[in-house]
Design a protein around this motif. Structure first.
Motif, PDB file in Angstrom:
ATOM      1  N   UNK A  24       0.802  -1.231   0.000  1.00  0.00           N
ATOM      2  CA  UNK A  24       0.000   0.000   0.000  1.00  0.00           C
ATOM      3  C   UNK A  24       0.833   1.278   0.000  1.00  0.00           C
ATOM      4  N   UNK A  25       1.935   1.293   0.784  1.00  0.00           N
ATOM      5  CA  UNK A  25       2.760   2.501   0.821  1.00  0.00           C
ATOM      6  C   UNK A  25       3.425   2.776  -0.525  1.00  0.00           C
ATOM      7  N   UNK A  26       3.661   1.726  -1.311  1.00  0.00           N
ATOM      8  CA  UNK A  26       4.290   1.897  -2.621  1.00  0.00           C
ATOM      9  C   UNK A  26       3.340   2.501  -3.640  1.00  0.00           C
ATOM     10  N   UNK A  27       2.072   2.654  -3.278  1.00  0.00           N
ATOM     11  CA  UNK A  27       1.138   3.320  -4.172  1.00  0.00           C
ATOM     12  C   UNK A  27       1.419   4.816  -4.249  1.00  0.00           C
ATOM     13  N   UNK A  28       2.167   5.344  -3.262  1.00  0.00           N
ATOM     14  CA  UNK A  28       2.519   6.757  -3.291  1.00  0.00           C
ATOM     15  C   UNK A  28       3.312   7.134  -4.533  1.00  0.00           C
ATOM     16  N   UNK A  29       4.416   6.443  -4.838  1.00  0.00           N
ATOM     17  CA  UNK A  29       5.133   6.750  -6.078  1.00  0.00           C
ATOM     18  C   UNK A  29       4.290   6.566  -7.338  1.00  0.00           C
ATOM     19  N   UNK A  30       3.393   5.571  -7.328  1.00  0.00           N
ATOM     20  CA  UNK A  30       2.509   5.408  -8.483  1.00  0.00           C
ATOM     21  C   UNK A  30       1.595   6.626  -8.620  1.00  0.00           C
ATOM     22  N   UNK A  31       1.031   7.060  -7.495  1.00  0.00           N
ATOM     23  CA  UNK A  31       0.207   8.267  -7.525  1.00  0.00           C
ATOM     24  C   UNK A  31       1.002   9.487  -7.947  1.00  0.00           C
ATOM     25  N   UNK A  32       2.287   9.541  -7.538  1.00  0.00           N
ATOM     26  CA  UNK A  32       3.146  10.658  -7.938  1.00  0.00           C
ATOM     27  C   UNK A  32       3.355  10.663  -9.449  1.00  0.00           C
ATOM     28  N   UNK A  33       3.509   9.468 -10.035  1.00  0.00           N
ATOM     29  CA  UNK A  33       3.701   9.391 -11.485  1.00  0.00           C
ATOM     30  C   UNK A  33       2.475   9.907 -12.228  1.00  0.00           C
ATOM     31  N   UNK A  34       1.286   9.555 -11.724  1.00  0.00           N
ATOM     32  CA  UNK A  34       0.055  10.054 -12.349  1.00  0.00           C
ATOM     33  C   UNK A  34      -0.059  11.568 -12.147  1.00  0.00           C
ATOM     34  N   UNK A  35       0.193  12.017 -10.916  1.00  0.00           N
ATOM     35  CA  UNK A  35       0.085  13.445 -10.607  1.00  0.00           C
ATOM     36  C   UNK A  35       1.101  14.268 -11.385  1.00  0.00           C
ATOM     37  N   UNK A  36       2.269  13.693 -11.668  1.00  0.00           N
ATOM     38  CA  UNK A  36       3.309  14.419 -12.402  1.00  0.00           C
ATOM     39  C   UNK A  36       2.843  14.807 -13.803  1.00  0.00           C
ATOM     40  N   UNK A  37       1.874  14.085 -14.355  1.00  0.00           N
ATOM     41  CA  UNK A  37       1.329  14.465 -15.662  1.00  0.00           C
ATOM     42  C   UNK A  37       0.558  15.779 -15.576  1.00  0.00           C
TER      43      UNK A  37
END
Length: 320
Positions: free
Chosen positions: A259-272
């Motif tokens: 679950x904590x590793x979803x943060x970088x995934x969310x960051x990748x989406x947000x970076x767009x």
């Protein structure tokens, strides 16, 4: 099911009507703060409503729904007694929908959608993501989540003040440039309670700062279509909340992400979002640009003025 659908429609109408009315009844230089005040109230109500509903629900669902109806009656009385009158110029439905043809409207909505999608990729699973800091303790989780909840309305109110003084596009850029690394650092931040508390506040503030600048910019693009444009902003949020949760679930099921590793995934989406935002902020061709921040909205009037024949009153904030 029908009751839920009717309630959802009412909530969607209220959100758009409240935002457009808040922007209409204040001076142009206070428009951002008015938008933030309305949105902050919605955020606070969401944060308080869930635990209160759980508490009241212990006595039965009938009491919960009765409490919701009672609060709604009080809100309606407050609107009727204390809300200044606002008016929209007479315009056809085609005129009010015309701003939707501007290229920048869907571009602005896309930026908001990407931020919400990235945020809810993690937020849907934030309690298990915090286990490194809380050890699975509910009291400790209840300490971190309110910190995040306090950060969100604080960010919203701060954004309102900032967009009244600065370029809304610049305010949004600053928030996004902090939100991306905040999400990316999630696995490190949630290892300890103190760092998790700081992270929760910072992330909450950045999430809270996104919508108000976007609303302000949409109002500048289509002042006479404010209820439609602000309604689209609200409508875009709900599918992204669901899609963000689904994306986080698929990442855990298919790739075994913690679950904590979803943060970088969310960051990748947000970076767009900042990439898209910076492109739309530079490209104002084909839409006539945005109105100056000190330009009154066309339906604003003082309490002492009287309705004109060319205007339709919006007594409760909803207009047809």
């Amino acid at each position: 099911m029908i009751g839920n659908a009717v309630t959802a429609v009412g909530a969607g109408v209220i959100t758009a009507a409240a935002s457009s009315t808040a922007a209409a009844v204040v001076a142009p230089e206070r428009r951002g703060r008015a938008l933030a005040f309305g949105l902050g109230g919605l955020t606070l109500a969401t944060a308080l409503g869930m635990p209160l509903g759980t508490l009241i629900g212990g006595a039965g669902w009938q009491l919960t729904l009765s409490a919701v109806a009672g609060v709604g009656v009080l809100a309606a009385l407050g609107v009727a007694a204390g809300l200044p009158r606002a008016e929209l110029p007479a315009a056809s439905l085609a005129d009010r929908l015309r701003p939707l043809g501007q290229a920048r409207v869907p571009a602005l909505l896309a930026v908001t959608s990407l931020v919400v999608l990235g945020a809810y990729t993690l937020y849907t699973y934030v309690v298990p993501a915090l286990r490194g800091a809380t050890g699975g303790s509910e009291p400790l989780s209840s300490l971190v989540l309110p910190a995040m909840g306090a950060g969100t309305p604080a960010g919203t109110l701060a954004a309102g003040r900032l967009v009244d003084r600065r370029d809304p596009a610049g305010v949004l850029t600053g928030a996004l440039l902090v939100a991306v690394p905040a999400l990316a650092l999630t696995p490190v931040a949630v290892r300890g309670l103190a760092s998790a508390l700081v992270w929760a506040v910072v992330w909450g503030v950045t999430v809270g700062m996104v919508v108000v600048p976007q609303q302000h910019r949409l109002l500048a693009l289509g002042p006479t279509s404010a209820p439609v444009l602000l309604g689209l902003t609200s409508s875009a949020l709900y599918p992204d909340v669901a899609l963000g949760g689904r994306l986080g679930g698929l990442a855990q099921e298919s790739f075994g992400l913690a679950p904590a590793a979803l943060g970088p995934l969310g960051a990748a989406v947000t970076a767009l979002a900042p990439l898209w935002h910076l492109t739309t902020a530079r490209d104002k061709s084909g839409d006539g640009g945005e109105r100056p921040r000190d330009t009154p909205l066309p339906w604003m009037r003082s309490k002492s003025s009287s309705p004109t024949p060319s205007a339709r009153p919006c007594g409760s904030g909803t207009c047809s």
